[in-house]
Scaffold this active site. Structure first.
Site, PDB file in Angstrom:
ATOM      1  N   LYS A 156     -18.470  38.459  -4.118  1.00  0.00           N
ATOM      2  CA  LYS A 156     -18.610  39.364  -5.251  1.00  0.00           C
ATOM      3  C   LYS A 156     -19.646  40.444  -4.943  1.00  0.00           C
ATOM      4  O   LYS A 156     -20.761  40.145  -4.538  1.00  0.00           O
ATOM      5  CB  LYS A 156     -18.999  38.581  -6.503  1.00  0.00           C
ATOM      6  CG  LYS A 156     -17.961  37.532  -6.903  1.00  0.00           C
ATOM      7  CD  LYS A 156     -18.433  36.652  -8.053  1.00  0.00           C
ATOM      8  CE  LYS A 156     -19.552  35.733  -7.644  1.00  0.00           C
ATOM      9  NZ  LYS A 156     -19.876  34.720  -8.692  1.00  0.00           N
ATOM     10  N   THR A 181     -24.200  40.709 -19.153  1.00  0.00           N
ATOM     11  CA  THR A 181     -23.337  40.117 -18.129  1.00  0.00           C
ATOM     12  C   THR A 181     -23.708  38.668 -17.836  1.00  0.00           C
ATOM     13  O   THR A 181     -23.284  38.110 -16.823  1.00  0.00           O
ATOM     14  CB  THR A 181     -23.409  40.942 -16.830  1.00  0.00           C
ATOM     15  OG1 THR A 181     -24.784  41.039 -16.415  1.00  0.00           O
ATOM     16  CG2 THR A 181     -22.840  42.339 -17.044  1.00  0.00           C
ATOM     17  N   GLY A 192     -23.432  35.007 -17.492  1.00  0.00           N
ATOM     18  CA  GLY A 192     -22.305  34.087 -17.423  1.00  0.00           C
ATOM     19  C   GLY A 192     -21.030  34.646 -16.841  1.00  0.00           C
ATOM     20  O   GLY A 192     -20.000  33.964 -16.843  1.00  0.00           O
ATOM     21  N   THR A 193     -21.066  35.876 -16.325  1.00  0.00           N
ATOM     22  CA  THR A 193     -19.819  36.452 -15.802  1.00  0.00           C
ATOM     23  C   THR A 193     -19.328  35.714 -14.563  1.00  0.00           C
ATOM     24  O   THR A 193     -18.124  35.611 -14.330  1.00  0.00           O
ATOM     25  CB  THR A 193     -19.996  37.947 -15.483  1.00  0.00           C
ATOM     26  OG1 THR A 193     -21.181  38.120 -14.672  1.00  0.00           O
ATOM     27  CG2 THR A 193     -20.132  38.762 -16.745  1.00  0.00           C
ATOM     28  N   GLY A 194     -20.258  35.192 -13.737  1.00  0.00           N
ATOM     29  CA  GLY A 194     -19.830  34.441 -12.557  1.00  0.00           C
ATOM     30  C   GLY A 194     -19.117  33.156 -12.932  1.00  0.00           C
ATOM     31  O   GLY A 194     -18.092  32.800 -12.332  1.00  0.00           O
ATOM     32  N   CYS A 195     -19.650  32.462 -13.931  1.00  0.00           N
ATOM     33  CA  CYS A 195     -18.999  31.243 -14.422  1.00  0.00           C
ATOM     34  C   CYS A 195     -17.607  31.563 -14.970  1.00  0.00           C
ATOM     35  O   CYS A 195     -16.632  30.859 -14.704  1.00  0.00           O
ATOM     36  CB  CYS A 195     -19.845  30.594 -15.522  1.00  0.00           C
ATOM     37  SG  CYS A 195     -21.549  30.223 -15.064  1.00  0.00           S
TER      38      CYS A 195
END
Length: 271
Positions: free
Chosen positions: A173, A204, A206-209
């Site tokens: 990412k 943003t 928690g966007t990775g989760c």
């Protein structure tokens, strides 16, 4: 209805961890299940405490799920220590889990380290080789590959090294790059860039989760890896573009108060 299992930490503020995962799974029309690896006291401003769950109880949760369900996909997020990594991998192998998406969470957005060095070493040896896909950001990829990954050329080198080491696809990412927010997908043979413009939205957390859970849902739907990643990335981009601001510290109810102080790491759950 597909069944999706998330193995991750709990975020009491609801923005990341299993809470974000379950919301994402529901939004994709699937049935979500969760195995909690740690409890965290956190919100959008930082992590203030971590309580690790005993590995025996993590194993008991996994037994309870897999003896009643066969998940169509599994997302793995935060794991605090090596014993927890080991029991998770033991159960994933025992129950022949499939479509495993691993988000190698090392450090929170606010800078708190969530995974110990022992856990990372164990994950490299046991967990990552079980994954269908790893989804590191640039700092995580640099930690895994041992080389810089701050531009497109070095991102590709890092992705190739990670994929070669663990035998899985890699979604690197690019949100930490200057200017763009392009991601790189490498499947061990071919690579493709998923271009995206950077959006002006500070919310943003928690966007990775959310991204890794959305990918797991799309893989469970039978999509190929590239199509699954593209659909998940579009889902997250739409959420960021909506610009919803839920931060209570910016609302009228708490009179502008924020939590403060240094993060407190609590070693583990008492038995």
């Amino acid at each position: 209805m597909n069944t999706i299992l998330t193995i991750a930490g709990s975020d009491c503020s609801g923005g990341a961890g299993i809470q974000a995962d379950l919301k994402t799974i529901l939004a994709h029309g699937a049935y979500g299940m969760s195995v909690i690896t740690a409890l965290t006291a956190q919100n959008t401003t930082g992590v203030f405490g971590v309580l690790k769950i005993d590995e025996a109880f993590i194993g008991a949760q996994l037994d309870a799920v897999f003896t009643d369900f066969q998940p169509d996909a599994v997302k793995v997020g935060m794991i605090a220590d090596a014993p927890a990594v080991h029991i998770i991998c033991e159960k994933l192998r025992k129950y022949q889990a499939r479509r495993i998406v691993v988000d190698p969470v090392l450090v929170s957005t606010s800078g708190t380290r969530l995974t110990g060095e022992d856990a990372l070493a164990c994950a490299k040896e046991e967990l990552f080789p079980l994954a269908s896909l790893l989804t590191p950001n640039i700092p995580e990829a640099e930690a895994l590959a041992g080389i810089p990954a701050g531009d497109r050329a070095s991102m590709l080198l890092a992705a190739e090294k990670i994929a070669g080491q663990f035998g899985c696809a890699v979604l690197l990412k690019g949100g930490h790059m200057e200017g763009a927010a392009d991601d790189l997908l490498y499947d061990g043979l071919n690579h493709c860039w998923l271009y995206a413009r950077r959006m002006d939205n500070p919310n943003t957390h928690g966007t990775g989760c959310t991204l890794s859970s959305a990918i797991a849902c799309s893989l469970a739907d039978g999509l190929g890896m590239e199509e699954a990643v593209r659909r998940a990335k579009a889902y997250v981009a739409d959420a960021i573009a909506d610009g919803l601001d839920l931060g209570a510290a910016r609302g009228p109810l708490n009179h502008g108060c924020r939590m403060s102080g240094n993060p407190i790491i609590i070693e583990e759950e008492s038995s």
